[in-house]
Each structure stands twice: as structure tokens, then as C-alpha cells.
Design an enzyme around this catalytic site. Structure first.
Site, PDB file in Angstrom:
ATOM      1  N   ILE A   1       0.844  -1.194   0.000  1.00 38.80           N
ATOM      2  CA  ILE A   1       0.000   0.000   0.000  1.00 38.80           C
ATOM      3  C   ILE A   1       0.884   1.250   0.000  1.00 38.80           C
ATOM      4  CG2 ILE A   1      -1.788   1.277   1.250  1.00 38.80           C
ATOM      5  CD1 ILE A   1      -2.616  -1.390   2.564  1.00 38.80           C
ATOM      6  N   CYS A   2       0.671   2.123  -0.972  1.00 40.12           N
ATOM      7  CA  CYS A   2       1.361   3.417  -1.077  1.00 40.12           C
ATOM      8  C   CYS A   2       2.885   3.213  -1.064  1.00 40.12           C
ATOM      9  CB  CYS A   2       0.881   4.353   0.027  1.00 40.12           C
ATOM     10  SG  CYS A   2       1.366   6.055  -0.243  1.00 40.12           S
TER      11      CYS A   2
END
Lengths: 248, 364
Positions: free
Chosen positions: B146-147
Site C-alpha cells: 500500500i502506497c
């Protein structure tokens, strides 16, 4: 160097006059729909601080001139004095602590000026938002622009315009440069304080931040070496060995 | 057209005052302990220095053979994937029979100044992957980044493709300069701002603090939505005070935002200078311990999930992954909503989790 009272008084007088005008423009309670000019006056009355902001261009421009004694009340000359002191040659055993203090003071002055310049730029963005909103209000009345049939819709409209103006400003080179200057000066000031703290720690035999950084670097490098060694010696996956692994 | 009377205005003000009074009453009855995030039951299974690997307790029989490791970045915390019971990617995965693990990087401080991306990617993350492989007796696992964590997983999978069966990246930047293609002014300011600095400025921040403070990152993020940041605790609260549910959702998000860890110094320099400023990943020039991160080594199936209204990682920065991977099994899911909204908005609940599990099922 002295504070420019004459200029300050003139700004204050102008601000008071504009406040008076704004208060006079308060509409009386009525059940009649308002018109653009009433709404504009109402808006001004709720945004008195922006009324003040309208006189800021002179100040904002002056902020960029560090010699202006109004925006640098300690006198532009002080920065020069501190700057010259900091740039003067140093001596091996003389005035070391004083020089560090002077450097820290110089860094603080720079941070304060950078902050004023940055605020001045943001003030201009708010003024532009204010101007655009009033134009929109007048346009709405004149040519049936977007329907504003509640105070909240009006507020949301104002916030959307303000957001747009701020976003546009943030992308200008001027904004990015003033912000960089502010960030840089704030970090320099912090580093100068650290230098003073290290001086104090040295005198009182307390481990300073630099010493702790060195220590943590040594530990970090040892851990990496250990990890590499374990990896090299192990045919199977290391499952985190050498990094203080605790199976739970 | 302007059409409202002073009487109407006063009525609106009265309504606003009523809402403020209701909101104040609700707030007075809520204690900080009532605002809980990341409540899905889990157990710590591995600790490496400050890094903890958690395994979530299954809620049903497993339907996927391979576990999924969720990897968040060092900006923000993994708890975003499990914000609350009805807004939780983790729960959505568990409820579909996925065995879920997640990495928590802990609270990096001054002592972690020298921790680099090598330590996080090739050290702790690789250690977590090896641990799960050994625990389940398998060669490769599913990894979900994530990210910034998405970049970690891309780098890790490129260096160790044999350990990753399927790779899912969500709201992940790949081309850090692709924001220039964005036409919407509210997108990509983070990229513009970072590029406006000199590398020495980032060195200065790290010298001054030993890390990039979480609060500092929070301040930078607040510039991305300048007016929203100003109205958050006043005008917007009027809407939040609509109901207790809305208020609790708001407070949970506040709790997550307040728990913003510091970014370790050396890793921050690599992230901001080598990736954000120099865009080395997409150029094939990014190295970890001298080894180039070659994205064409991503030969496993890759799923790229991005948000269409992401103002932090513009879609163009994420979509740049497509031509770089070495696999032909590359898919994308474009979701409506913003950066964090992908995981926490009511609308996206179910879509993300189901989309990911359906994609995995087809490949297991």
C-alpha cells in the site's frame, strides 16, 4: 535604526477607517431577498480581517525588502550587523561560544524574515480570493450566474474560490521559493540550537546528540554486517536473523 | 443568482447553532477509549527490532492456499487497512477466507536515523516473507503493498521474484514525475513541492531531526487540500455533527492521522531524493545495496489498484507500472475515490477486497 511609527500610524488609521465602513454596511434584518451589493457588504462585514488584508499589499511588498524598518522592527541594520559578525574571521581560542550564539541569533532572524515573506505571499492569495468572490457575487446578480439561495451555499462557494486561489498560488515559483527559504531557515535555526546544546553537553560531560548519532550508526552498521554474515553462512532463508529476531 | 433573505440567513445560523450544541453534547459523552481503530483480532508472530509481523485470526475456513502479506509504508501506519469493523480491508479479506499477515514498522526514532530502504526492504520485509514461507512450508506467498509500502513490495519482488507468487500494489507511485501529465490542479502537489526543494534541504531536515517528523509530513499533506485543512474543525464539523455514526467515523480517522510515525532519516533521503526528485525507479537507476531494482524482473502476476481521484498519488504515477513489468499477466483496478478513500470509504468497502480476492482465486 528606529521603528517607522509614521508609517505604522498611517496603516492603522486606514485599517480603522475601513473597519468603520464595514460596520456601517451591516444590513438590517429584513425578509426581502438580498441583492448583490447588500451581500457584498454583508460579506465584508464578516471578513473584517480580510478588510485589513486589503491594505496589506504595501506591507507584503515591504516584507520582501529586509531593510524596511516597519517589517523588520529590530531594524534592517541588525541583520546586517549579525551577518557581518558571523562572516568575520574566527580565532582559534577566542569567542567560540559567542560566535555560536551569534550564529543562532542570525539563523533566528533569517527564519523570522522568511516566515514574514511567506505569510505576505499567502495574504495576497487570500486577497485575490476575496476579489474573485465579490466579482462572482456581482456577476450572479447581473447575469444570473450560479444560484446562491442559502448562506451555506454562499460560504461553500467562497471556500471553493479560496481553495482554487491557494492551489494556484502554491504552484507558483514565488511560493515554492519562499517556502523553501522558510524550511531551510527553520532547519538552520534548529541546527544552530543543536550546536549550542552540544557546547553545553561538552562542558557538562553529557553525551550530545552527535555522539548518540555516531553510536546508533555504529550499531546499525554492525547489525548489517551480522545480517550479511548470517546470510552468507546460511543455505536456508535467514528468517530475520541478525535483526534482533524474536519468534512470537 | 443570489436569492436569500436575512430571515433565511438567521434561520440557517440557528440551525448551525443547534448542530454545534448537539455535536458538543455528543463529544462530551465520548471518551478517547471509545474511539478504537484496528480492532480485528491478531497475534504477533515475529519481531525484528522495532518491526512486528502480525497474523490476523481467521474468521472462517481458508479459501485460498497461500497467505497474503499486507505491507504499508513508513508514512502513516498499516492500521489504515483496518480502520473500523465495517471499513476494513483486512476484515474483508478474512471474511473471504484469506490468511492475512501485516507488517508494523513500529515507531522509528532518532536511533533509527541510519535505517535505509535496504534495511526495510531487503532486511525486515524479506525477513517477514521468509518467516511466512517457512511457517507455511511454501516457496512463495502473495504480497499486497500500500502506497510507499507498494514501492517496497515492488522492489522486494524485483530482487526476490521467486518468493512472491502474486503481487498486488495499491495507490502506489511508480513514475514520480508523471504528475506533470495531470490537468487537475489539486493533484500531484506533493510531487511539485518535493521537486522544488534541493537535495540539501532534505539532508538538512534529516540532520536536524534524525528523521522526517510525522507531524511535518502531516503539514505537507495539509497543503494538498489547503481550505479543507482550515475548515476541518469548524465548517466541516457541522456536517460531521449530523449523527453519532458520522462523528465516530471522523474521530477514528483523526486517531489514525494522529498516529503518524516519523520516517527514518536515510530511508527518507532515498524516498524523497532518489525517488521523488530523481525518479530513479522508473528509469531503472534505483539500487538497493548496489543491486539495481529492475521492474522487468516482476514476472509474477501483478495487480495494480489505484484511485481515480487520488490527489496524493495521481493515477498517472501509478499507471506507469504497466509497461515496466516483465509479466504478461498484468491487471488494473481503477476505483472511484481518493487516496485513503480506497480503504476507508463506505462506497469502496467490498469492492477492493472482493476485487483482490477474485483476482487471486483465478491465479491460485
Amino acid at each position: 535604526m528606529s521603528f517607522n511609527y509614521e508609517k505604522a500610524n498611517s496603516l492603522l488609521a486606514e485599517w480603522l477607517e475601513r473597519q468603520r465602513t464595514a460596520f456601517r454596511s451591516f444590513p438590517s434584518v429584513s425578509d426581502q431577498p438580498g441583492n448583490a451589493s447588500q451581500a457584498a457588504e454583508l460579506w465584508r462585514s464578516y471578513m473584517l480581517w480580510l478588510t485589513l488584508a486589503r491594505i496589506l499589499p504595501a506591507q507584503s511588498d515591504a516584507i520582501e525588502d529586509p531593510t524596511d524598518p516597519l517589517v523588520a522592527p529590530t531594524g534592517g541594520g541588525l541583520e546586517g550587523l549579525v551577518g557581518r559578525a558571523n562572516e568575520s574571521p574566527s580565532f582559534a581560542t577566542l569567542w567560540d561560544a559567542d560566535r555560536k550564539s551569534m550564529r543562532s541569533y542570525g539563523a533566528w532572524l533569517e527564519m523570522r524574515n522568511a516566515s514574514a515573506a511567506h505569510r505576505g505571499l499567502l495574504d495576497k492569495a487570500w486577497q485575490e480570493a476575496h476579489r474573485r468572490f465579490l466579482v462572482e457575487l456581482a456577476k450572479a446578480e447581473a447575469d444570473g450566474g450560479p444560484l446562491i439561495d442559502s448562506w451555506r451555499k454562499g460560504l461553500d462557494h467562497w471556500l471553493a474560490i479560496a481553495n482554487q486561489c491557494l492551489l494556484e498560488t502554491q504552484r507558483t515559483d514565488e511560493f515554492l521559493q519562499t517556502q523553501k527559504r522558510l524550511l531551510r531557515s527553520a532547519m538552520d535555526y534548529r541546527l544552530s540550537l543543536r550546536e549550542l546544546a552540544e557546547e553545553f553537553c561538552e562542558i557538562h560531560q553529557i553525551p550530545g546528540r552527535g555522539e548518540l548519532d555516531d553510536l546508533s550508526r555504529t550499531v546499525h552498521e554492525l547489525r548489517r554486517e551480522l545480517r550479511a554474515l548470517k546470510r552468507r553462512d546460511s543455505a536456508t532463508p535467514v528468517t530475520g536473523q541478525g535483526r534482533g529476531v524474536v519468534g512470537c | 443568482m443570489l436569492k436569500f433573505s436575512a430571515e433565511q440567513y438567521l434561520k440557517e445560523m440557528a440551525e448551525s447553532n443547534r448542530r454545534i450544541a448537539d455535536g458538543a453534547k455528543m463529544l462530551a459523552q465520548i471518551k478517547d477509549d471509545d474511539v478504537q481503530i484496528a480492532t480485528t483480532p491478531k497475534e504477533a508472530v515475529l519481531r525484528q527490532d522495532k518491526t512486528t509481523l502480525y497474523r490476523y485470526l481467521p474468521t472462517r475456513e481458508p479459501s485460498l492456499r497461500l497467505p497474503v502479506l499486507v505491507v504499508y509504508g513508513l508514512i502513516g501506519r498499516y492500521t489504515m487497512a483496518d480502520l473500523q469493523e465495517d471499513r476494513s480491508l483486512i476484515r474483508n479479506l478474512l471474511n473471504q477466507g484469506v490468511d492475512v499477515y501485516a507488517v508494523d514498522w513500529g515507531n522509528p526514532g532518532r536511533a533509527d536515523r541510519w535505517q535505509s530502504l535496504e534495511d526495510y526492504i531487503d532486511g525486515y520485509l524479506d525477513g517477514c516473507v521468509d518467516f511466512i514461507r517457512a511457517r507455511h512450508g511454501i516457496d512463495a506467498i502473495n504480497v499486497l503493498g500500500i502506497c510507499e509500502g507498494g514501492v517496497f513490495t515492488l522492489c522486494h519482488a524485483a530482487l526476490h521474484p521467486e518468493k512472491v507468487k502474486n503481487l498486488i500494489v495499491t495507490i502506489t507511485p511508480v513514475d514520480f514525475h508523471a504528475d506533470v501529465e495531470e490537468e487537475r490542479i489539486e493533484r500531484g502537489f506533493l510531487n511539485v513541492w518535493t521537486r522544488s526543494l534541493d537535495a540539501e534541504d532534505i539532508d538538512r531536515i534529516v540532520d536536524a531531526f534524525g528523521y522526517v517528523p510525522g507531524q511535518f509530513m502531516g503539514m505537507v499533506f495539509s497543503m494538498l487540500t489547503p481550505v479543507k485543512s482550515l475548515t476541518k474543525y469548524n465548517v466541516d464539523m457541522l456536517d460531521v455533527f449530523d449523527s453519532e455514526d458520522k462523528l465516530m467515523n471522523f474521530l477514528r480517522m483523526e486517531k489514525w492521522l494522529a498516529d503518524r510515525p516519523h520516517h527514518p532519516g536515510e530511508a527518507a533521503k532515498q524516498w524523497l531524493i532518489e525517488l521523488y526528485q530523481q525518479n530513479r525507479l522508473v528509469k531503472g537507476e534505483f539500487t538497493l545495496d548496489g543491486r539495481p531494482v529492475d521492474l522487468s524482473r516482476l514476472t509474477m502476476p501483478v495487480l495494480n489498484v489505484y484511485a481515480l481521484d487520488d490527489h496524493i498519488i495521481p493515477p498517472s504515477c501509478s499507471k506507469a507500472l504497466a509497461p515496466l513489468v516483465g509479466t504478461k499477466d498484468y491487471s488494473e483496478i481503477a476505483l472511484p475515490g481518493g487516496h485513503v478513500g480506497v480503504f476507508v470509504s463506505g462506497k469502496s468497502q467490498g469492492i477492493v477486497g472482493k476485487g483482490i480476492v477474485d483476482w487471486l482465486r483465478e491465479r491460485c
